[in-house]
Design an enzyme around this catalytic site. Sequence first.
Site, PDB file in Angstrom:
ATOM      1  CB  VAL A  57     -15.120   8.951 -25.865  1.00  0.00           C
ATOM      2  CG1 VAL A  57     -15.788   9.366 -24.560  1.00  0.00           C
ATOM      3  CG2 VAL A  57     -15.589   7.573 -26.294  1.00  0.00           C
ATOM      4  CG  HIS A  67      -7.917   3.637 -24.400  1.00  0.00           C
ATOM      5  ND1 HIS A  67      -7.361   4.692 -23.710  1.00  0.00           N
ATOM      6  CD2 HIS A  67      -7.183   3.504 -25.530  1.00  0.00           C
ATOM      7  CE1 HIS A  67      -6.326   5.164 -24.389  1.00  0.00           C
ATOM      8  NE2 HIS A  67      -6.202   4.466 -25.501  1.00  0.00           N
TER       9      HIS A  67
END
Length: 300
Positions: A177, A34
């Site tokens: 990620v 995020h």
Amino acid sequence: MSPHLVATAAELRSLAREAERAVVMTMGALHEGHAALVRAARELVGPEGQVVVTVFVNPLQFGAGEDLDRYPRTLDADVQLAGKEGADVVFAPSVAEVYPGGEPQVRISAGPMGAVLEGAFRPGHFDGVLTVVAKLLHLTAPDVAFFGQKDAQQLSLVRRMVRDLNFPVEVVAVPTVREPDGLALSSRNRYLSDSERAGALALSRALRAGEQAVPQGPAAVLRAARQVLEPAAVRPGGQGLDVDYVALVDPGSFAEITDDVWRGDAVLAVAARAGTTRLIDNVPLHFGTPHPAQHPGEAR
Ligand code: PAF
């Protein structure tokens, strides 16, 4: 600096600026994935722009028996992380604020693209996702919205909804990620025991193996990914991964690629359960000039 934390649409409206507004929609339990979305949003709109992070665990997208009740709720830490990465506003509405009339009668239908892969295992999930994304787009009125590649089918569906229903917003995708060992970051990783986490690494290994087989074409990509997942599969009474699917799809439609001379973009997607935790991962691929042995009419 600490972002404004607001819970109502009226408060959010009062913070609107003339400058460009970006939104990052989340269900909270924010992690480095995020953070990358918030940083990308900040970078795009610049110091004058406004970055809004929404934190809302949307009941509509959880099926019966899914983890709505145990979904991690960590608002204080989320506000801190969002602020550190450059968010100006965190919009964390209640269920009543988002659905003031109770369960919405009128919803967005995700259509055929929402019925395959994740949609097949989680019926109604994408209708719930798109309904809340549509509402949050109305409430936050952004110029640009950021979504993670990690939820590839969600990303494609949001793009499709924006196009089909003329939402005046640009959708920007941000790469997944990963932990140094390859595990894709997910708010659900915190449910994994050490041994489940170790087993889950087969997902990213399978994707890497598939990626390396791209020059040999789509069938080889699927074969390579399956070869990694097979030994990691759950054994009776033992631990392992319960694989729901390994699929190579067209990112525009999420239809499976069955043509072994496919050229263009593709997504290799996997989903599996490690214990009671369901994990998804994917890698975007590009098939360029086909392998010489795969030109139609040539010997195989
Ligand atoms: O990706 C998520 O976290 C959610 O599906 C989203 C887009 C915030 C909608 O609830």
